[in-house]
Scaffold this motif. Structure first.
Motif, short mmCIF file in Angstrom:
data_model
loop_
_atom_site.label_atom_id
_atom_site.label_comp_id
_atom_site.label_asym_id
_atom_site.label_seq_id
_atom_site.Cartn_x
_atom_site.Cartn_y
_atom_site.Cartn_z
N ASN A 118 1.68 -1.23 -0.10
CA ASN A 118 -0.32 0.02 -0.21
C ASN A 118 0.79 1.63 0.31
N PRO A 119 0.79 2.30 -0.14
CA PRO A 119 1.50 3.34 -0.66
C PRO A 119 1.54 3.77 0.43
N THR A 120 2.98 4.48 0.88
CA THR A 120 3.72 5.21 2.12
C THR A 120 3.99 6.59 2.32
N GLN B 220 3.58 5.27 -6.48
CA GLN B 220 4.72 5.70 -5.39
C GLN B 220 3.47 6.42 -4.49
N ASN B 221 3.16 7.60 -4.96
CA ASN B 221 3.06 9.37 -4.50
C ASN B 221 1.09 9.90 -5.17
N CYS C 211 -1.28 11.36 -9.58
CA CYS C 211 0.31 12.13 -9.49
C CYS C 211 0.28 13.42 -9.04
N CYS C 212 1.02 14.63 -8.95
CA CYS C 212 0.94 15.42 -7.88
C CYS C 212 0.57 16.76 -9.31
N PHE C 213 1.62 15.91 -10.96
CA PHE C 213 1.13 17.52 -12.16
C PHE C 213 0.35 16.83 -12.89
N ILE C 214 -0.39 16.04 -12.84
CA ILE C 214 -2.30 15.81 -13.65
C ILE C 214 -2.74 17.37 -13.29
N PRO C 215 -2.89 17.52 -12.21
CA PRO C 215 -3.46 18.68 -11.38
C PRO C 215 -3.41 20.20 -11.87
#
Length: 353
Positions: A41-43, A280-281, A293-297
Motif C-alpha cells: 500500500n502507498p507510504t 508511489q505517491n 500524481c501531483c502533475f495532473i492537477p
C-alpha cells in the motif's frame, strides 16, 4: 522526498510496527518491477487541502483555472489518515495556498500526532509569527518556500500579489524562531520554478539561499500547459542555460549550498517512462478524488479527465482504490507506447525532474 531512509524505517515501525515494515520492504522490493498491481500500500501521499490562493502567479495553472476556492474538510482529512495506517510521509500541498484552509494547522497537528513526516510548500505571504510558532510546536518536518525570483522586480512580476521583502522576512523569522528555540525542525527550503523570465537569476538564487541560511534549494522545470507555454525554457538556447547552470553549480559548491534538483528542460522522447508516481505517491484533491500524481492537477483540464481519476476517498478507502481497475489500467497505459494525455507534456514522465 526529504526524509532519510533511516528515519522512514524508524517512523514506520513506531506507527505501524511489523505490518508497516513488511509493507515498506515490499515497496522497496517492487520499486524496479513496476507491477500493474503492487503488493504494498502507498507510504506517501500528497493532499490538496484547498484550491484557494491569494496570488496570481504567471506560470501557475491555478491562475487560469475557472473554478477555485474550495477546501477539504477536517473530518475528511482525519478519516483519510485514520484509514491509511501505512502512510509515513505527507505533503500537504496542492493547487492553492495551504494556509488559506482554516483548518490547515489542525491538519498538520493531527498528522504529526500520528507520527507522520509532514512537509508542505508555501508562498510565505501569510506566515505570521503565531502561525510559525504553532508549526514549530507541532513538529512539522520541512517547509519549502516558493520563490521564483532572486530580485524584487522578477519575483513580483511572476508572483503577482506578493511582496518580495515581506516573503523574505516571514521566512527569516521562521528560521530565527527555530534556531533560537534550539529546534532541528522544520528544515526550510526554497523551491524555484525556472522559466525564461527568471533563469538568469539562478546564480543569484544560490547566493540568496546562502544568505538566508536555507537548508535545501530546489529548481524545478516549468510544467508547460495550454495557458503558460510562453514562459517555458524552450526558447532559451541550451548553451546559455548550460552556462548559467555551470556558474550556479560552481557557486553552490563554494558556498556550501545544498541543491537537490537543477532544472532540465531538454525533453527527449523515450519508450521507457521516467515516472514512478503511479506506484508511489497518490494525489488527493480537495473533494477526495484520487489522482496518480501531483502533475495532473497542473495540466490543463487534467483533473477533470476521466482516465486520471482513480476513485474517490469519500466513497471508498484508499486501500481499495490503490489496485482497482482504474489504477491498474493507468499503470498499464503509462508503460505503453500510447500513455495518458496528461503524461505527454510532463517533465516527470521523461525523467527530467
Amino acid at each position: 522526498m526529504f526524509q532519510t531512509k533511516k528515519n522512514l524505517v524508524y517512523q514506520t515501525f513506531r506507527r505501524n510496527t511489523l505490518a508497516g515494515i513488511t509493507n515498506l520492504a515490499l515497496r522497496y522490493y517492487e520499486s524496479q518491477k513496476i507491477p500493474d498491481k503492487p503488493h504494498y500500500n502507498p507510504t506517501a501521499l500528497q493532499i490538496e487541502i484547498t484550491t484557494a490562493c491569494n496570488l496570481k502567479c504567471t506560470m501557475c495553472e491555478h491562475t487560469y483555472m475557472q473554478k477555485v476556492g474550495d477546501h477539504m474538510k477536517l473530518e475528511q482529512f482525519k478519516k483519510l489518515l485514520d484509514t491509511s495506517p501505512n502512510i509515513q510521509t505527507l505533503n500537504i500541498t496542492g493547487i492553492g495556498e495551504a494556509l488559506m484552509n482554516p483548518f490547515f494547522l489542525d491538519m498538520v497537528e493531527y498528522a504529526k500526532k500520528k507520527g507522520i513526516y509532514v512537509w508542505f510548500s508555501d508562498n510565505m505571504t501569510l506566515m505570521t509569527e503565531k502561525t510559525a510558532q504553532r508549526l514549530l510546536d507541532a513538529g512539522v518536518d520541512f517547509i519549502a518556500l516558493s520563490l521564483d525570483g532572486a530580485t524584487k522586480e522578477t519575483f513580483e512580476k511572476i508572483r503577482v500579489g506578493a511582496r518580495f521583502e515581506q516573503v523574505l522576512e516571514n521566512t527569516r523569522r521562521l528560521i530565527r524562531l527555530r534556531d533560537t528555540q534550539g529546534k532541528k525542525n522544520p528544515l526550510v527550503g526554497i523551491n524555484c520554478v525556472v522559466t525564461k523570465e527568471n533563469y538568469l537569476e539562478i546564480e543569484q538564487m544560490v547566493r540568496l539561499a546562502h544568505e538566508m541560511k536555507i537548508d535545501r534549494l530546489m529548481f524545478m522545470t516549468i510544467l508547460v500547459s495550454n495557458s503558460n507555454g510562453e514562459f517555458s525554457l524552450y526558447s532559451v538556447s541550451k548553451a546559455d542555460l548550460d552556462q548559467v547552470l555551470d556558474n550556479a553549480k560552481k557557486l553552490a559548491g563554494e558556498l556550501g549550498v545544498k541543491v537537490i534538483a537543477w532544472p532540465n528542460p531538454e525533453v527527449k522522447m523515450s519508450k521507457a517512462t521516467g515516472c514512478d508516481y503511479p506506484w508511489q505517491n497518490p494525489y488527493i484533491t480537495y473533494n477526495g478524488d484520487v489522482l496518480p500524481c501531483c502533475f495532473i492537477p497542473q495540466e490543463t483540464n487534467g483533473r477533470n479527465r476521466e482516465e486520471n481519476i482513480m476513485g474517490n476517498i469519500v466513497k471508498e478507502d484508499l486501500k481499495t482504490i490503490w489496485n482497482n481497475e482504474n489504477y491498474v489500467s493507468f499503470r498499464q497505459k503509462i508503460k505503453s507506447p500510447n500513455p495518458p494525455i496528461s503524461c505527454k507534456k510532463c517533465p516527470k514522465f521523461y525523467g527530467l525532474c
